[in-house]
Enzyme design. Structure first.
Site, PDB file in Angstrom:
ATOM      1  N   ARG A 233       0.977  -1.198   0.118  1.00  0.00           N
ATOM      2  CA  ARG A 233      -0.037  -0.002  -0.094  1.00  0.00           C
ATOM      3  C   ARG A 233       0.916   1.178  -0.024  1.00  0.00           C
ATOM      4  O   ARG A 233       2.029   1.204   0.741  1.00  0.00           O
ATOM      5  CB  ARG A 233      -0.637  -0.075   1.294  1.00  0.00           C
ATOM      6  CG  ARG A 233      -1.994  -0.950   1.248  1.00  0.00           C
ATOM      7  CD  ARG A 233      -3.102  -0.717   0.156  1.00  0.00           C
ATOM      8  NE  ARG A 233      -4.171  -1.493   0.166  1.00  0.00           N
ATOM      9  CZ  ARG A 233      -4.237  -2.619  -0.771  1.00  0.00           C
ATOM     10  NH1 ARG A 233      -3.197  -3.117  -1.350  1.00  0.00           N
ATOM     11  NH2 ARG A 233      -5.206  -3.494  -0.487  1.00  0.00           N
ATOM     12  N   GLU A 262      -4.121   7.278  -5.103  1.00  0.00           N
ATOM     13  CA  GLU A 262      -4.408   6.562  -6.297  1.00  0.00           C
ATOM     14  C   GLU A 262      -6.060   6.942  -6.890  1.00  0.00           C
ATOM     15  O   GLU A 262      -6.861   7.130  -6.161  1.00  0.00           O
ATOM     16  CB  GLU A 262      -4.622   5.048  -6.073  1.00  0.00           C
ATOM     17  CG  GLU A 262      -3.133   4.576  -5.515  1.00  0.00           C
ATOM     18  CD  GLU A 262      -3.267   2.962  -5.537  1.00  0.00           C
ATOM     19  OE1 GLU A 262      -4.160   2.289  -5.493  1.00  0.00           O
ATOM     20  OE2 GLU A 262      -2.165   2.677  -4.724  1.00  0.00           O
ATOM     21  N   HIS A 281      -1.905  -0.068  -9.591  1.00  0.00           N
ATOM     22  CA  HIS A 281      -2.398  -0.817  -8.722  1.00  0.00           C
ATOM     23  C   HIS A 281      -2.915  -2.436  -9.473  1.00  0.00           C
ATOM     24  O   HIS A 281      -4.053  -2.756  -9.302  1.00  0.00           O
ATOM     25  CB  HIS A 281      -3.683  -0.124  -7.794  1.00  0.00           C
ATOM     26  CG  HIS A 281      -3.739  -1.176  -6.499  1.00  0.00           C
ATOM     27  ND1 HIS A 281      -3.975  -0.462  -5.183  1.00  0.00           N
ATOM     28  CD2 HIS A 281      -3.988  -2.251  -6.116  1.00  0.00           C
ATOM     29  CE1 HIS A 281      -4.216  -1.238  -4.212  1.00  0.00           C
ATOM     30  NE2 HIS A 281      -3.844  -2.482  -4.850  1.00  0.00           N
TER      31      HIS A 281
END
Ligand code: NAD
Length: 307
Positions: A233, A262, A281
């Site tokens: 993360r 993000e 991601h």
């Protein structure tokens, strides 16, 4: 049963329908962004399948007969788990659908930086055929890979890295030394990991304790050749410290599948750095892992509804 999917970015519900069809389920697919939208569609639901929409205490308070909230993926950060538990609603997640994919992706980011693949590819496509632009490149065999966190994904990565001749160390305060020994991995403190590693791959979950745990202090200890990879993360690495370390040449590169915000902001300096490789991601994804995620998320619902 009424099963609501509160928000959905996948293209098919077939795996979920296959798993839940024996239970005679009525699927409602919504695109909820606010608590009010979730309440409106979920009030009389027996089960909720959730991705991003907020399932807050306020929402949970309004649920009349919901028995299970099942999330696509590992994190349950969209759900107020305490409020759900207090109301007797089970919160379920899926933890183990992409161990192969994420460990492959971390290795791919590491190799693409260590072998300067992206930079050289850009040069060749711009008309430059000259291997000197890639220098220096170092041999992997014999170098040290440090893993931050030693759960399922880094354990898989350790085996892959060892097959390339890398020596693997790890920092994980909660994993027994016995487990690390089984993988031929030596446990060290976080700062020692930064002192000793040529490459570091971050796999600690985001918690109050891990937020910003990698910052200036660690980058000051790092070797100048360090390549750091993060598929966990974004906020586990303090992003401004990372940017400083790259700008000041304290480390040599970063491979990121996750960023602090993000999608990453278009002004983020990381986007301008040729020694930084970023993916959106996606480490978890393959056709197979997506299907597995969908089946397991639905199975969590089926298990609760069928008692
Ligand atoms: P896991 O649950 O198997 O293991 C987590 C490990 O982290 C445990 O061994 C735990 O002891 C350790 N840990 C906890 N606090 C720590 C700390 N303060 N310092 C160091 N280690 C600590 O998790 P996993 O399956 O290996 O996944 C790791 C992370 O990868 C997940 O938490 C998730 O954030 C991330 N992830 C990302 C993607 C992606 O697409 N990029 C996909 C899946 C998972």
């Amino acid at each position: 049963y009424k099963v609501v999917v509160t928000d959905y970015e996948f293209q098919t519900l077939k795996p979920e329908q296959e798993v839940l069809s024996p239970l005679n389920v009525d699927f409602v697919v919504a695109q909820c962004y606010t608590e009010e939208e979730v309440i409106a569609v979920c009030k009389d639901a027996d089960a909720i399948i959730n991705q991003y929409a907020p399932i807050s205490a306020k929402v949970i308070d309004q649920l009349e007969k919901c028995k299970v909230i099942s999330r696509y993926g590992v994190g349950v950060n969209t759900v107020d788990v305490d409020a759900a538990t207090e109301k007797g609603i089970i919160v379920a997640n899926v933890t183990d659908y992409s161990v192969d994919e994420v460990s492959d992706h971390a290795l791919a980011l590491l190799l693409s930086l260590a072998r300067k693949i992206v930079k050289l590819n850009d040069e060749v496509k711009s008309g430059v055929w000259n291997f000197n632009v890639g220098k220096p490149i170092y041999r992997l065999r014999g170098r040290t890979l440090g893993l931050v966190g030693f759960g399922r994904i880094p354990q898989a990565l350790a085996k892959k890295a060892q097959s390339l001749g890398l020596y693997v160390i790890a920092y994980d305060p909660y994993i027994p030394a016995k487990v690390a020994r089984q993988f031929n991995v030596h446990l060290v403190e976080l700062n020692d990991l930064f002192r000793q590693s040529d490459y570091i791959s971050v796999h600690a979950p985001l918690t109050k304790e891990t937020k910003g745990m990698i910052s200036d202090e660690q980058f000051h200890l790092a070797k100048k050749e360090l390549i750091i990879v993060n598929t966990a993360r974004g906020p586990v690495i303090d992003e401004s410290s990372l940017i400083r370390a790259l700008q000041d040449g304290k480390i040599s590169g970063a491979g990121l599948d996750v960023t602090e915000y993000e999608p990453i902001h278009p002004d983020n300096p990381l986007l301008q750095m040729e020694n930084v490789v970023i993916t959106p991601h996606i480490a978890w994804y393959s056709e197979e892992s997506e299907m597995e995620l969908k089946r397991k998320t639905a199975q969590n619902v089926a298990d609760v509804l069928s008692g």
